[in-house]
Write an enzyme that holds these catalytic residues in place. Structure first.
Site, mmCIF file in Angstrom:
data_model
loop_
_atom_site.group_PDB
_atom_site.id
_atom_site.type_symbol
_atom_site.label_atom_id
_atom_site.label_comp_id
_atom_site.label_asym_id
_atom_site.label_seq_id
_atom_site.Cartn_x
_atom_site.Cartn_y
_atom_site.Cartn_z
ATOM 1 N N LYS A 132 0.466 -1.405 -0.179
ATOM 2 C CA LYS A 132 0.430 -0.139 0.001
ATOM 3 C C LYS A 132 0.944 1.380 0.345
ATOM 4 C CE LYS A 132 -3.522 -2.710 2.195
ATOM 5 N NZ LYS A 132 -4.820 -2.892 2.664
ATOM 6 N N GLU A 146 -10.930 -11.124 -1.556
ATOM 7 C CA GLU A 146 -10.186 -9.559 -0.027
ATOM 8 C C GLU A 146 -12.448 -8.937 0.302
ATOM 9 O OE1 GLU A 146 -5.784 -8.130 -0.115
ATOM 10 O OE2 GLU A 146 -7.376 -6.596 -0.833
ATOM 11 N N HIS A 176 -8.301 -2.978 -6.104
ATOM 12 C CA HIS A 176 -7.925 -2.902 -4.756
ATOM 13 C C HIS A 176 -9.325 -2.340 -4.222
ATOM 14 C CE1 HIS A 176 -6.820 -3.132 -0.590
ATOM 15 N NE2 HIS A 176 -5.997 -4.234 -0.728
HETATM 16 P P1 13P Z 1 -3.966 -6.613 5.376
HETATM 17 O O1 13P Z 1 -3.034 -8.124 5.205
HETATM 18 O O2 13P Z 1 -3.643 -5.180 6.223
HETATM 19 O O3 13P Z 1 -5.608 -7.063 6.138
HETATM 20 O O4 13P Z 1 -4.427 -6.044 4.406
HETATM 21 C C1 13P Z 1 -5.313 -6.693 3.039
HETATM 22 C C2 13P Z 1 -4.651 -6.238 1.646
HETATM 23 O O5 13P Z 1 -5.790 -5.469 1.131
HETATM 24 C C3 13P Z 1 -4.474 -6.877 0.705
HETATM 25 O O6 13P Z 1 -4.037 -6.136 -0.439
#
Ligand code: 13P
Length: 228
Positions: free
Chosen positions: A9, A152, A85
């Site tokens: 990120k 996700e 995302h």
């Molecule tokens: P986390 O593993 O911090 O929950 O984030 C997941 C994510 O958004 C990966 O793209």
């Protein structure tokens, strides 16, 4: 062999990327490890780790200030890009249609898109998880080419919450059954050292997409090592 993707990120710097790459180089793994870093950290030798991007423009080039094209990513050595995302969908109003265009342009340039889909907590509580997943999937995937799907759940991202194994298997089987042809399916959302092995072993799961726990080698490498 599983696909293990770290999504940094908007975190990290060049020094942290270099120390992560040298830590990754020092372990033996059969898994395909992909590290998706912010644009300025992309350049340079990945030392055996695949370096990926976190977004790509849906346009070839032109007056799109702040955007980065697929060709630019190719020039920088990128082979994978995350598209759609939930943070892009939420903060940048990316629709399924835009995600599909991004996936299509990535494939055209030889980059494999990692297409993210997942329901919100409200959708889950209303019992709409499966219909939401199906619709997002069908509207976000390109007509042709190879891609990776990342399931996700939006509510599981960065929250410390994960679906039950049954909920995950139901969701990923739906994705598997809905895809026109088999493509790898990843799970992402609050993956850590204690749940990575079990979640990666769930049927139909080909790997993991990891946010927070991919930022430090002390947490990322034990996850990679724990996955069968
Ligand atoms: P986390 O593993 O911090 O929950 O984030 C997941 C994510 O958004 C990966 O793209």
């Amino acid at each position: 062999m599983k696909i293990i993707v770290g999504n940094w990120k908007m975190n990290g710097n060049l020094g942290e990327k270099e120390s992560m790459l040298s830590a990754l180089q020092s372990i033996k793994t059969n898994h395909k490890v992909i590290l998706c870093v912010p644009f300025p950290l992309i350049y340079g030798d990945g030392f055996g780790t695949n370096i990926g991007a976190q977004d790509v423009s849906n346009h070839e080039n032109g007056a799109f200030t702040g955007d980065v094209s697929a060709q630019m990513l190719v020039d920088a050595g990128v082979k994978y890009v995350i598209v759609g995302h939930s943070e892009r969908r939420l903060y940048h109003n990316e629709t399924n249609e835009i995600v599909r265009e991004k996936a299509t342009i990535a494939i055209k340039h030889g980059i494999t898109p990692i297409i993210c889909i997942g329901e919100t907590m409200e959708e889950k509580n209303a019992g709409h998880t499966i219909s939401v997943i199906k619709q997002m999937l069908m509207e976000s995937i390109p007509d042709n080419g190879e891609y990776i799907i990342a399931y996700e759940p939006r509510w599981a991202i960065g929250s410390g919450l994960t679906p039950t194994n049954n909920e995950i298997v139901t969701a990923v089987k739906t994705i598997f059954d809905t895809l026109p042809q088999p493509m790898p399916i990843l799970y992402g959302g609050s993956i850590n050292q204690s749940n990575a092995h079990d979640i990666a072993s769930i049927p139909y799961i080909d790997g993991l997409l990891i946010g927070g726990a991919s930022l430090k080698s002390e947490t990322f490498i034990p996850i990679i090592n724990s996955v069968d």
